[in-house]
Design an enzyme around this catalytic site. Structure first.
Site, PDB file in Angstrom:
ATOM      1  N   TYR A 141       0.966  -1.168   0.014  1.00 33.88           N
ATOM      2  CA  TYR A 141      -0.022  -0.080  -0.085  1.00 33.88           C
ATOM      3  C   TYR A 141       0.820   1.217  -0.108  1.00 33.88           C
ATOM      4  O   TYR A 141       1.726   1.395   0.811  1.00 33.88           O
ATOM      5  CB  TYR A 141      -0.896   0.092   1.162  1.00 33.88           C
ATOM      6  CG  TYR A 141      -1.758  -1.041   1.305  1.00 33.88           C
ATOM      7  CD1 TYR A 141      -3.120  -1.308   0.680  1.00 33.88           C
ATOM      8  CD2 TYR A 141      -1.272  -2.300   1.858  1.00 33.88           C
ATOM      9  CE1 TYR A 141      -3.887  -2.168   0.881  1.00 33.88           C
ATOM     10  CE2 TYR A 141      -1.974  -3.554   2.150  1.00 33.88           C
ATOM     11  CZ  TYR A 141      -3.433  -3.561   1.675  1.00 33.88           C
ATOM     12  OH  TYR A 141      -4.399  -4.556   1.727  1.00 33.88           O
ATOM     13  N   GLU A 142       0.425   2.202  -0.945  1.00 37.48           N
ATOM     14  CA  GLU A 142       1.531   3.384  -1.014  1.00 37.48           C
ATOM     15  C   GLU A 142       1.522   4.402  -0.023  1.00 37.48           C
ATOM     16  O   GLU A 142       2.825   4.781   0.215  1.00 37.48           O
ATOM     17  CB  GLU A 142       0.839   4.099  -2.089  1.00 37.48           C
ATOM     18  CG  GLU A 142      -0.373   4.935  -1.790  1.00 37.48           C
ATOM     19  CD  GLU A 142      -1.192   5.116  -3.322  1.00 37.48           C
ATOM     20  OE1 GLU A 142      -0.620   5.275  -4.006  1.00 37.48           O
ATOM     21  OE2 GLU A 142      -2.205   5.741  -3.114  1.00 37.48           O
ATOM     22  N   LEU A 143       0.892   4.181   1.074  1.00 38.57           N
ATOM     23  CA  LEU A 143       1.007   5.028   2.113  1.00 38.57           C
ATOM     24  C   LEU A 143       2.157   4.375   3.203  1.00 38.57           C
ATOM     25  O   LEU A 143       2.624   4.991   4.301  1.00 38.57           O
ATOM     26  CB  LEU A 143      -0.258   5.207   3.041  1.00 38.57           C
ATOM     27  CG  LEU A 143      -0.492   4.392   4.123  1.00 38.57           C
ATOM     28  CD1 LEU A 143      -2.102   4.752   4.806  1.00 38.57           C
ATOM     29  CD2 LEU A 143      -1.058   3.042   3.477  1.00 38.57           C
TER      30      LEU A 143
END
Lengths: 257, 298, 298, 257
Positions: free
Chosen positions: A51-53
């Site tokens: 997940y990019e976060l």
């Protein structure tokens, strides 16, 4: 359309099946979060999510997630870190499959999630790339999901936020894009795929209850159709059970979403 | 606890964020968004801000609608669970309440731009964004020799919300970090908003978890609940209903103004705001403690 | 505990570090140096290695003296408390036991080269090294447009020693991190040596402390005391006397060979090595536990 | 030379006095670790230390440190992080003062810690830069410590590891070096300083017990001398007490070191 499931549920099941077991999947916002959950709990227990976060997981939480940043998505993570670290893995070619939410796509799979009309005074301002452009350029293959409408599946997008195959098969190589490009467009009416090596999207399957004429009418270009065009497999009972367990209120999958 | 750099949100915003400042916020992406700070910027009628962040789940849209913003340097502005940012649309499509300039990024490019500033590098080269029209709508990106040069982004202020800090701004944040570390290092100054204000011994007991050098921190604001409606690991779940309500009401300019009056302009501070929220529904109750770590030295 | 990627040091080195490999070690600088892994490389008579690291407090000197090394890519090679690296001198000055190639870096440049590889960037531009003759003795550095371009360094293997890991290589390291994170991300594969091999629940209880993705980890070696004579926070103090003894004995090639026989070639593994060390003198006894952190989600 | 203190103790005290209260100091290996400790415990209680391996402190541990990575240096740190993060602060111009260990220095303050003789087959291979080049190029000012011998203080170093003023006052600007350059060379015989704006080192003070002739004889170039040349202040009792508390066995400060 069936009464067994909504169009959104079919899309989620179709998206989930794009995930192969053991793959590293870059999971974008919204429906893909649910698709990863379904895949993990059904046919791809060893697929991993990035997940990019700043998260990596090897299992989906057994909980509703409104966003990838909801607290249950952190518990049990294999890595909670910075965005640049998960992007590093994708830049190294480690991401097998990415998901990008789409607003407008063209026959070569180029996605626009930025501007409809002139960017300096757009007719519609869309939210922008997020990690979409990064996924489109760096992942080995990617899939987008969107409503099948003529204004969304267009001959040529006016703004390429997340590049597909540009203007044809050789375009990515010429422009130095490292990733492989789009693999599928999952819509509310069917699944479009791309030829080996890239190029123009073709209709691979039609969702049950819809016709080729309907799909053609809702597509903004003269759509190529697979020789072996068939129906999109319906969601299995197991898939539907997981969709409804992970989205109990139909936040993502009610018919009116 | 007071002393050190502790002040109220009103003081911190008043002292550290002038009109025209560039401000990084929402650096963890969906969680830990400093909404309380954003609302104070609106109440103090700050103008001509440049907002910097990867995505903004709601906050940038609110600031744009309130007329605080001149420029957006971000990868995505909207409402993650609901879709479009309606104030963002009105500003870019119709110049309401004012015209704003948009410099497009991807998420990775935002991070690289902040790292470039942190390291004081002239730019960072990358292959992401090759072939994207983002290169055409952001003058701080340029293709040279087959790579995209991402120029530095140096915020005047980074505003972060963390689980705990001491009065000097030694901040502990856990959960996804997004671009928080590079935003803090890149920024000239940092405002730390914290859920818990703790004694220095607490944060210094775990120096690896301290986010960035306290030399950058200019203010510490003890603002429990300051991230609502976004979540905060260990404290608050996301208020999906509040996001939905905001999306619904902000669809029209009138609806947005009523929402703004009710939730921002008509409340003096975060404490009053929180009294209007059904908080207990959102509170994290179960504890999941991390395994102990031993820094013993002798 | 076994399973997962757990294996002995002899297996890990045998399987993952072939002749000619490039190996990053000593990435925390003075602490947590994986001496046990280095000694196993010597015992297995590995040849033509490229060693990558910022400084190496003793370990690179030992590997050079044993004839394992063809190339050094580092900022500093010696003995931090004692000074020069005598094997390094003999190799570079007289080609004993063999000629080695030296590519000079500064510490910051090593880190940037590893970040460039981690992000798959063609190079990273920086102003450090401007005006230094290091630019002349490292072909992977180049001045263009007033900035130094540091080209990527991608180790075949990074070997790290951490306080604890689970059998899949989810590693917790605390204390100074040096270039460990970027070395792990840049490397094709990682060997995790750990002081404690723990159940997955322990490390997964604190995912922010997990160093790098376990997808990169190819082997986990449970090797308590593997950093001696370098320190490890929470476990071992530095053995200054051992560093002094090594410096004294390695002053001559004969002295070095005797030291090597006594401490490396003549011992089968780390366990036997540690039996020769007066360890209790070095053991950290006082515990200094970090304040708890709550990852609660509901 | 006095019997009250060793030459090393005088050097540490002189180096400590280069640190002003409240400054951010990039502390190199070996003697500077002790100098920071003495400064912190005497005249500069608010001076902060950055260590390249990834630490920031605002106080020195009350313990012997053989290296900056010894465990007591981590306890009470304000930040334990990555090297690139502390280098970031220096690259931003935040470091007031850095210390670099020296092997060979020339009249313009250029340091060689790499090669004596031809780098491809050196007469002496020195350990290398470590963080020295970074400090020399990026810090606002820096100080080096070394034994005062003609082979160490030379007309022109054969290899510039850590640049001083190159060949004169304007050299750093011409080559784009952001930091301010060397401020002092603390030797076993005296303290050399540089003129405002950079240039050639001059003798500022001579350590008690040594003569100008001795210093000149031990310097490899025709040494300029300050108009107000005076003696280096002796270590105070307080400074000596702290030196001996932080280095109880004389690891760094015995006469034979």
């Amino acid at each position: 359309m069936s009464e067994r499931y909504t169009a959104q549920e079919l899309m989620v099941a179709a998206a989930a099946r794009e995930i192969k077991d053991g793959e590293l999947v870059f999971v974008g916002m919204r429906l893909p979060i649910l698709a990863y959950g379904v895949a993990h709990h059904t046919h791809a227990p060893r697929a991993r999510a990035l997940y990019e976060l700043g998260l990596m997981r090897e299992q989906a939480p057994d909980a509703f997630l409104g966003t990838m940043g909801d607290p249950p998505n952190v518990v049990g993570a294999l890595w909670a870190t910075r965005m640049s670290n998960v992007m590093a893995l994708m830049a190294q070619g480690e991401v097998d499959l990415g998901f990008i939410g789409g607003a407008e796509v063209d026959r070569f799979g180029n996605l626009n999630t930025s501007y409809i009309g002139d960017p300096s005074r757009p007719r519609t301002k869309l939210p922008g790339s997020g990690g979409g452009a990064d996924i489109a350029i760096l992942s080995r293959r990617w899939v987008t999901l969107m409503r099948h409408e003529p204004r969304r599946l267009v001959e040529r997008v006016s703004y390429v936020t997340s590049p597909g195959y540009g203007d044809g098969p050789d375009w990515r190589r010429r422009h130095g894009l490292p990733g492989g490009g789009p693999a599928a467009i999952v819509t509310t009416l069917g699944v479009l795929r791309f030829p080996e090596g890239g190029g123009e999207a073709y209709l691979a399957t039609i969702h049950p209850g819809h016709s080729l004429e309907e799909v053609r009418g809702a597509t903004g270009w003269d759509l190529t159709v697979a020789d072996d065009l068939g129906p999109t497999p319906e969601p299995t009972d197991e898939e539907l059970a997981w969709i409804r367990r992970l989205d109990p209120d139909g936040f993502w999958t009610r018919a009116d979403r | 606890m007071t002393g050190g750099k502790v002040m109220t949100m009103a003081e911190a915003i008043s002292r550290l964020v002038p009109d025209g400042a560039s401000v990084a916020m929402g650096t963890c992406l969906e969680p830990a968004i400093p909404f309380a700070a954003g609302h104070e910027l609106i109440r103090q009628r700050r103008r001509d801000l440049t907002l910097i962040g990867p995505i903004s789940d709601g906050l940038f849209d609110q600031l744009i609608g309130a007329g605080c913003v001149a420029r957006i340097r971000a990868a995505w502005v909207g409402n993650v669970s609901e879709g479009l940012g309606h104030c963002y649309r009105r500003a870019t499509e119709r110049g309401e309440p004012r015209q704003i300039e948009v410099c497009d990024y991807s998420n990775f490019a935002v991070s690289l731009a902040l790292w470039a500033a942190a390291w004081n590098a002239p730019y960072l080269p990358t292959r992401t964004l090759l072939g994207s029209d983002i290169l055409k709508t952001n003058p701080d990106l340029e293709v040279v020799d087959g790579a995209v040069r991402v120029r530095p982004l140096r915020p005047d202020v980074a505003i972060v919300h963390v689980q705990r800090s001491d009065p000097e701004g030694r901040a502990h944040l856990w959960g996804p970090l997004g671009v928080t570390e590079e935003a803090g290092l890149a920024a000239r100054r940092i405002i730390v908003c914290c859920e818990e204000l703790v004694e220095p011994e607490v944060v210094l007991s775990d120096p690896n978890r301290i986010l960035f050098p306290d030399t950058k921190v200019a203010a510490v604001v003890h603002e429990p609940g300051g991230t609502h409606p976004s979540p905060l690991q260990g404290h608050w779940r996301r208020d999906h209903g509040a996001y939905r309500e905001y999306a619904r009401r902000s669809r029209t300019a009138e609806g947005y103004r009523e929402w703004l009056e009710e939730w921002v302009l008509g409340v003096p501070d975060r404490r009053a705001y929180l009294e209007r929220v059904d908080r207990e529904r959102l509170r994290v109750r179960e504890r999941r403690l991390a395994a102990p770590v031993d820094y013993g030295d002798e």
